[in-house]
Write a protein that holds these residues in place. Structure first.
Motif, short mmCIF file in Angstrom:
data_model
loop_
_atom_site.label_atom_id
_atom_site.label_comp_id
_atom_site.label_asym_id
_atom_site.label_seq_id
_atom_site.Cartn_x
_atom_site.Cartn_y
_atom_site.Cartn_z
N CYS A 6 48.75 23.39 -17.33
CA CYS A 6 48.36 22.18 -16.62
C CYS A 6 48.54 22.36 -15.11
O CYS A 6 47.62 22.06 -14.34
CB CYS A 6 49.18 21.00 -17.13
SG CYS A 6 48.62 19.39 -16.50
N ARG A 10 45.44 22.56 -12.37
CA ARG A 10 45.36 21.69 -11.19
C ARG A 10 45.27 22.50 -9.92
O ARG A 10 44.51 22.18 -9.01
CB ARG A 10 46.60 20.78 -11.11
CG ARG A 10 46.49 19.49 -11.82
CD ARG A 10 47.55 18.47 -11.44
NE ARG A 10 48.90 18.96 -11.26
CZ ARG A 10 49.49 19.23 -10.10
NH1 ARG A 10 48.84 19.05 -8.97
NH2 ARG A 10 50.74 19.65 -10.06
N GLN A 17 48.64 15.80 -8.43
CA GLN A 17 48.96 15.08 -9.66
C GLN A 17 48.23 13.73 -9.67
O GLN A 17 47.74 13.30 -10.72
CB GLN A 17 50.47 14.87 -9.81
CG GLN A 17 51.20 16.11 -10.22
CD GLN A 17 52.68 15.88 -10.42
OE1 GLN A 17 53.28 15.00 -9.81
NE2 GLN A 17 53.29 16.69 -11.27
N LEU A 20 44.76 14.07 -10.91
CA LEU A 20 44.73 14.24 -12.37
C LEU A 20 44.96 12.91 -13.06
O LEU A 20 44.30 12.60 -14.06
CB LEU A 20 45.76 15.28 -12.82
CG LEU A 20 45.86 15.53 -14.31
CD1 LEU A 20 44.51 15.93 -14.91
CD2 LEU A 20 46.92 16.59 -14.60
N VAL A 21 45.87 12.12 -12.54
CA VAL A 21 46.11 10.77 -13.08
C VAL A 21 44.82 9.96 -13.06
O VAL A 21 44.45 9.33 -14.05
CB VAL A 21 47.24 10.06 -12.28
CG1 VAL A 21 47.27 8.57 -12.56
CG2 VAL A 21 48.59 10.71 -12.58
N SER A 24 42.17 11.34 -15.55
CA SER A 24 42.51 11.29 -16.97
C SER A 24 42.87 9.90 -17.49
O SER A 24 42.79 9.65 -18.69
CB SER A 24 43.70 12.22 -17.25
OG SER A 24 44.88 11.73 -16.61
N SER A 30 53.97 10.18 -17.00
CA SER A 30 53.66 11.11 -18.09
C SER A 30 53.26 12.48 -17.56
O SER A 30 53.69 13.51 -18.08
CB SER A 30 52.55 10.56 -18.98
OG SER A 30 53.00 9.43 -19.69
N VAL A 31 52.43 12.49 -16.50
CA VAL A 31 52.00 13.77 -15.92
C VAL A 31 53.20 14.51 -15.34
O VAL A 31 53.40 15.69 -15.60
CB VAL A 31 50.90 13.54 -14.85
CG1 VAL A 31 50.62 14.83 -14.08
CG2 VAL A 31 49.63 13.02 -15.49
N ARG A 32 54.00 13.83 -14.55
CA ARG A 32 55.18 14.47 -13.95
C ARG A 32 56.13 15.02 -15.00
O ARG A 32 56.58 16.16 -14.90
CB ARG A 32 55.93 13.47 -13.07
CG ARG A 32 55.30 13.22 -11.75
CD ARG A 32 56.16 12.31 -10.91
NE ARG A 32 55.50 12.02 -9.65
CZ ARG A 32 55.64 10.91 -8.97
NH1 ARG A 32 56.42 9.94 -9.42
NH2 ARG A 32 54.99 10.74 -7.85
N GLU A 35 54.51 18.10 -16.77
CA GLU A 35 54.43 19.30 -15.95
C GLU A 35 55.80 19.93 -15.68
O GLU A 35 55.88 21.13 -15.50
CB GLU A 35 53.70 19.01 -14.64
CG GLU A 35 52.21 18.87 -14.84
CD GLU A 35 51.43 18.96 -13.55
OE1 GLU A 35 52.03 18.94 -12.45
OE2 GLU A 35 50.19 19.07 -13.63
N ASN A 45 47.19 11.26 -24.88
CA ASN A 45 47.35 11.54 -23.45
C ASN A 45 47.15 13.02 -23.16
O ASN A 45 46.54 13.38 -22.15
CB ASN A 45 48.71 11.09 -22.94
CG ASN A 45 48.79 9.59 -22.76
OD1 ASN A 45 47.80 8.88 -22.87
ND2 ASN A 45 49.98 9.09 -22.49
N LEU A 49 44.33 14.53 -20.63
CA LEU A 49 44.63 15.45 -19.53
C LEU A 49 43.76 16.70 -19.63
O LEU A 49 43.14 17.13 -18.66
CB LEU A 49 46.11 15.84 -19.55
CG LEU A 49 47.10 14.75 -19.19
CD1 LEU A 49 48.53 15.22 -19.46
CD2 LEU A 49 46.94 14.32 -17.74
#
Length: 74
Positions: A6, A10, A17, A20-21, A24, A30-32, A35, A45, A49
């Motif tokens: 991921c 990116r 980030q 991407l948020v 997606s 959730s992304v943080r 990753e 989710n 992503l």
């Protein structure tokens, strides 16, 4: 998709980030957390992503004797 894939995807796209948020629809938390390897997103989710990154031009490479990875589409 792994957290490292991921982050690499990116980076190849030049996305933050936040981008991407936005692409997606997955929350920043959730992304943080994904990753940095703190948690695994729910299946929906994770799929969102991956789909966002693929829409941006990423191809995910499965383990094929040389390890997993990512690349940009031609």
């Amino acid at each position: 998709m792994t957290p490292r894939q991921c982050r690499a995807a990116r980076s190849l796209l030049g996305w933050t980030q936040q981008e991407l948020v936005e692409a997606s629809g997955v929350s920043m938390t959730s992304v943080r957390n994904f990753e940095r390897g703190a948690s695994q997103p729910i299946r929906a989710n994770l799929a969102a992503l991956k789909a966002a990154l693929e829409s941006g031009g990423i191809v995910f490479i499965e383990a094929n004797g040389g390890g997993i990875g990512v690349r940009l589409k031609d």
